[in-house]
Motif scaffolding. Structure first.
Motif, mmCIF file in Angstrom:
data_model
loop_
_atom_site.group_PDB
_atom_site.id
_atom_site.type_symbol
_atom_site.label_atom_id
_atom_site.label_comp_id
_atom_site.label_asym_id
_atom_site.label_seq_id
_atom_site.Cartn_x
_atom_site.Cartn_y
_atom_site.Cartn_z
ATOM 1 N N LYS A 1 23.307 -21.472 43.183
ATOM 2 C CA LYS A 1 24.771 -21.521 43.068
ATOM 3 C C LYS A 1 25.186 -21.773 41.615
ATOM 4 O O LYS A 1 26.054 -21.093 41.068
ATOM 5 N N VAL B 1 36.188 -26.686 46.998
ATOM 6 C CA VAL B 1 36.495 -26.101 45.684
ATOM 7 C C VAL B 1 36.202 -24.597 45.695
ATOM 8 O O VAL B 1 37.035 -23.784 45.287
ATOM 9 N N ALA C 1 38.722 -21.535 45.625
ATOM 10 C CA ALA C 1 38.496 -20.473 44.632
ATOM 11 C C ALA C 1 38.510 -19.098 45.303
ATOM 12 O O ALA C 1 39.085 -18.152 44.768
ATOM 13 N N GLN D 1 40.803 -16.042 44.452
ATOM 14 C CA GLN D 1 40.160 -14.921 43.757
ATOM 15 C C GLN D 1 40.106 -13.619 44.548
ATOM 16 O O GLN D 1 40.000 -12.547 43.948
ATOM 17 N N LEU E 1 42.629 -11.447 43.442
ATOM 18 C CA LEU E 1 42.385 -10.984 42.062
ATOM 19 C C LEU E 1 41.477 -9.749 42.013
ATOM 20 O O LEU E 1 41.403 -9.071 40.995
ATOM 21 N N GLU F 1 30.912 -16.354 45.707
ATOM 22 C CA GLU F 1 31.669 -17.570 46.080
ATOM 23 C C GLU F 1 31.592 -17.802 47.581
ATOM 24 O O GLU F 1 31.616 -18.937 48.056
ATOM 25 N N PRO G 1 50.352 -25.745 39.545
ATOM 26 C CA PRO G 1 51.609 -26.438 39.845
ATOM 27 C C PRO G 1 52.430 -25.685 40.891
ATOM 28 O O PRO G 1 52.146 -24.527 41.184
ATOM 29 N N LYS H 1 48.629 -11.718 38.827
ATOM 30 C CA LYS H 1 48.573 -12.591 39.998
ATOM 31 C C LYS H 1 49.135 -11.804 41.166
ATOM 32 O O LYS H 1 50.144 -11.115 41.012
ATOM 33 N N ASN I 1 51.130 -19.702 43.502
ATOM 34 C CA ASN I 1 50.332 -20.923 43.674
ATOM 35 C C ASN I 1 50.600 -21.588 45.027
ATOM 36 O O ASN I 1 49.670 -22.004 45.719
HETATM 37 N N1 BYC Z 1 43.692 -26.731 35.845
HETATM 38 O O1 BYC Z 1 52.136 -21.245 35.136
HETATM 39 P P1 BYC Z 1 50.925 -21.741 35.835
HETATM 40 C C1 BYC Z 1 35.756 -21.783 40.233
HETATM 41 C C2 BYC Z 1 47.841 -24.640 33.685
HETATM 42 S S1 BYC Z 1 36.500 -21.721 38.749
HETATM 43 C C3 BYC Z 1 44.062 -26.693 34.536
HETATM 44 O O2 BYC Z 1 50.968 -21.816 37.309
HETATM 45 P P2 BYC Z 1 49.016 -19.583 35.978
HETATM 46 C C4 BYC Z 1 34.511 -22.518 40.443
HETATM 47 C C5 BYC Z 1 48.033 -23.171 33.332
HETATM 48 O O3 BYC Z 1 46.892 -22.663 32.652
HETATM 49 C C6 BYC Z 1 38.205 -21.951 39.182
HETATM 50 N N2 BYC Z 1 45.182 -26.083 34.105
HETATM 51 O O4 BYC Z 1 49.645 -20.902 35.334
HETATM 52 C C7 BYC Z 1 33.592 -22.673 39.394
HETATM 53 C C8 BYC Z 1 49.277 -23.235 32.474
HETATM 54 O O5 BYC Z 1 48.962 -23.739 31.168
HETATM 55 P P3 BYC Z 1 48.878 -22.750 29.852
HETATM 56 C C9 BYC Z 1 39.125 -21.432 38.167
HETATM 57 C C10 BYC Z 1 45.948 -25.477 35.028
HETATM 58 O O6 BYC Z 1 47.993 -19.096 35.046
HETATM 59 C C11 BYC Z 1 32.441 -23.449 39.570
HETATM 60 C C12 BYC Z 1 50.075 -24.330 33.147
HETATM 61 O O7 BYC Z 1 49.156 -25.128 33.856
HETATM 62 N N3 BYC Z 1 39.846 -20.309 38.724
HETATM 63 O O8 BYC Z 1 36.334 -21.251 41.081
HETATM 64 O O9 BYC Z 1 50.110 -18.627 36.396
HETATM 65 C C13 BYC Z 1 32.182 -24.045 40.815
HETATM 66 C C14 BYC Z 1 51.135 -23.788 34.100
HETATM 67 O O10 BYC Z 1 50.535 -23.192 35.257
HETATM 68 C C15 BYC Z 1 45.613 -25.463 36.385
HETATM 69 C C16 BYC Z 1 40.639 -19.565 37.966
HETATM 70 O O11 BYC Z 1 40.771 -19.790 36.795
HETATM 71 C C17 BYC Z 1 44.440 -26.123 36.780
HETATM 72 N N4 BYC Z 1 44.045 -26.211 38.070
HETATM 73 O O12 BYC Z 1 48.342 -20.110 37.334
HETATM 74 C C18 BYC Z 1 33.070 -23.831 41.868
HETATM 75 C C19 BYC Z 1 41.311 -18.396 38.671
HETATM 76 N N5 BYC Z 1 46.575 -24.789 37.057
HETATM 77 O O13 BYC Z 1 47.757 -21.763 30.141
HETATM 78 C C20 BYC Z 1 34.218 -23.078 41.691
HETATM 79 C C21 BYC Z 1 42.205 -17.599 37.790
HETATM 80 C C22 BYC Z 1 47.471 -24.403 36.137
HETATM 81 O O14 BYC Z 1 50.206 -22.099 29.708
HETATM 82 N N6 BYC Z 1 43.378 -18.321 37.390
HETATM 83 N N7 BYC Z 1 47.106 -24.819 34.928
HETATM 84 O O15 BYC Z 1 48.526 -23.678 28.718
HETATM 85 C C23 BYC Z 1 44.527 -18.367 38.129
HETATM 86 O O16 BYC Z 1 44.598 -17.828 39.228
HETATM 87 C C24 BYC Z 1 45.729 -19.031 37.516
HETATM 88 O O17 BYC Z 1 45.503 -19.152 36.127
HETATM 89 C C25 BYC Z 1 46.057 -20.436 38.113
HETATM 90 C C26 BYC Z 1 47.261 -21.005 37.333
HETATM 91 C C27 BYC Z 1 46.445 -20.281 39.574
HETATM 92 C C28 BYC Z 1 44.881 -21.383 37.989
#
Ligand code: BYC
Length: 325
Positions: free
Chosen positions: A81, A138, A142, A146, A149, A168, A210, A227, A231
């Protein structure tokens, strides 16, 4: 540039933008060499690199238990993993590089705190049951985030997500299986599983970002089909899917306000501590310092390997050039 040239340039980029928007509307994939608005490029680098960093930092809490797994079978599964997570990080860094940023720049952003990684990995893993809870909750969260995505508009991200999601799904099962065993074991084992669920439940809900009202990027990212779900929608889906799983194995979700809402056809749930979330995101969680020290330490400790590889490549290249002459 003359005024006329400027106008022509603005007109050209307007029509490019209109063509781009039309492609998004038709659900076509955008590929690295295609024209794209600068903001689209930047927001993809932001999200994909945050995702890549999360995978790499996410190896740390679980790596902590590889040497202490209770059996050879558990050790092999956990090791696989954690290796998968390294792989996910690498595909995602490569996908980011197609947008014109280098790997070194991406690492630098992580190491200087400019780039974020998921809040969830700033919590400690104190018992073996945490390996179960991480896989179950977690990785479960994820997957919910994902799977949509896989259908995102940027080709390299969408394609990377297909394999990531398959892996995953194995991670989620290995975690849930650990929880099933512990929950059905001795009273001490069941208590350990319940304790892990108590500690990981709320951070897992926060991990999905958030609330929609507070999310600054959702509106634009949904328009660009980066996206595909908000959220709050993802969080509700995660809760609705996970509560019956907890019931099945006899564990209790640590939320006194959790209640099935017949009308909505989903669960109502209690207030999330968003202060805690933002504290963790800003670097003040229980393990932020430890995680960053580990990553920066690995980067610095590996410098001699990178230098040696570069020196070897240069030597090989200069020998080849000598032969050609
Ligand atoms: N932690 O406008 P928002 C995994 C930040 S890995 C920290 O809603 P967005 C796994 C956000 O970046 C899991 N920061 O943002 C691995 C933004 O700040 P900035 C990771 C967070 O992008 C090993 C601000 O808050 N998965 O699965 O529209 C073992 C405002 O938020 C968080 C991904 O990355 C957070 N939780 O939505 C096991 C998936 N949440 O950038 C498992 C892809 C928000 O303006 N990412 N912020 O400075 C996404 O789907 C989206 O980026 C999010 C946030 C849903 C996470």
């Amino acid at each position: 540039m003359s005024e006329e040239q400027k106008n022509m340039e603005a007109e050209r980029s307007l029509s490019l933008e209109a063509q781009f928007e039309a492609r998004i509307a038709r659900d076509e994939k955008i590929e690295p060499k295609d024209w794209m608005p600068e903001k689209y490029r930047k927001t993809h680098i932001r999200q994909m690199s945050q995702h890549a960093h999360s995978e790499i930092v996410g190896m740390l809490p679980e790596g902590n238990w590889i040497t202490r797994a209770p059996s050879l079978r558990r050790k092999v599964a956990l090791l696989a993993k954690v290796q998968d997570e390294a792989g996910h990080g690498l595909y995602l860094y490569s996908a980011c590089e197609t947008l014109g940023i280098t790997r070194d720049e991406l690492y630098e952003q992580l190491h200087t705190g400019k780039a974020k990684y998921s809040s969830i990995f700033n919590y400690p893993t104190v018992t073996w049951a945490d390996m179960g809870a991480i896989g179950w909750l977690v990785d479960g969260a994820a997957i919910i985030n994902q799977v949509p995505l896989c259908n995102t508009s940027y080709g390299p991200y969408a394609r990377a997500m297909i394999r990531v999601c398959k892996e995953e799904s194995f991670h989620q099962r290995q975690g849930f299986e650990i929880m099933i065993k512990l929950a059905g074991g001795s009273p001490e084992q069941k208590e350990m599983a319940q304790d892990a669920l108590n500690r990981w439940w709320w951070p897992s809900l926060m991990m999905l970002g958030p609330t929609d009202a507070e999310s600054v990027h959702t509106e634009q990212s949904m328009k660009w089909k980066l996206k595909r779900k908000s959220n709050d929608d993802l969080r509700q889906q995660f809760i609705d899917q996970t509560v019956p799983q907890a019931e099945l194995i006899g564990l209790t979700i640590p939320d006194a306000d959790l209640k099935w809402n017949e009308e909505r056809g989903s669960y109502d749930f209690g207030d999330i501590n968003w202060d805690e979330f933002w504290q963790v995101v800003k670097g003040h969680g229980p393990c932020n310092k430890e995680r960053m020290n580990a990553r920066v330490g690995a980067w610095e400790g590996g410098e001699w390997v990178r230098d040696a590889a570069m020196a070897y490549a240069e030597k090989k290249e200069s020998r080849k050039n000598k032969k050609v002459v």
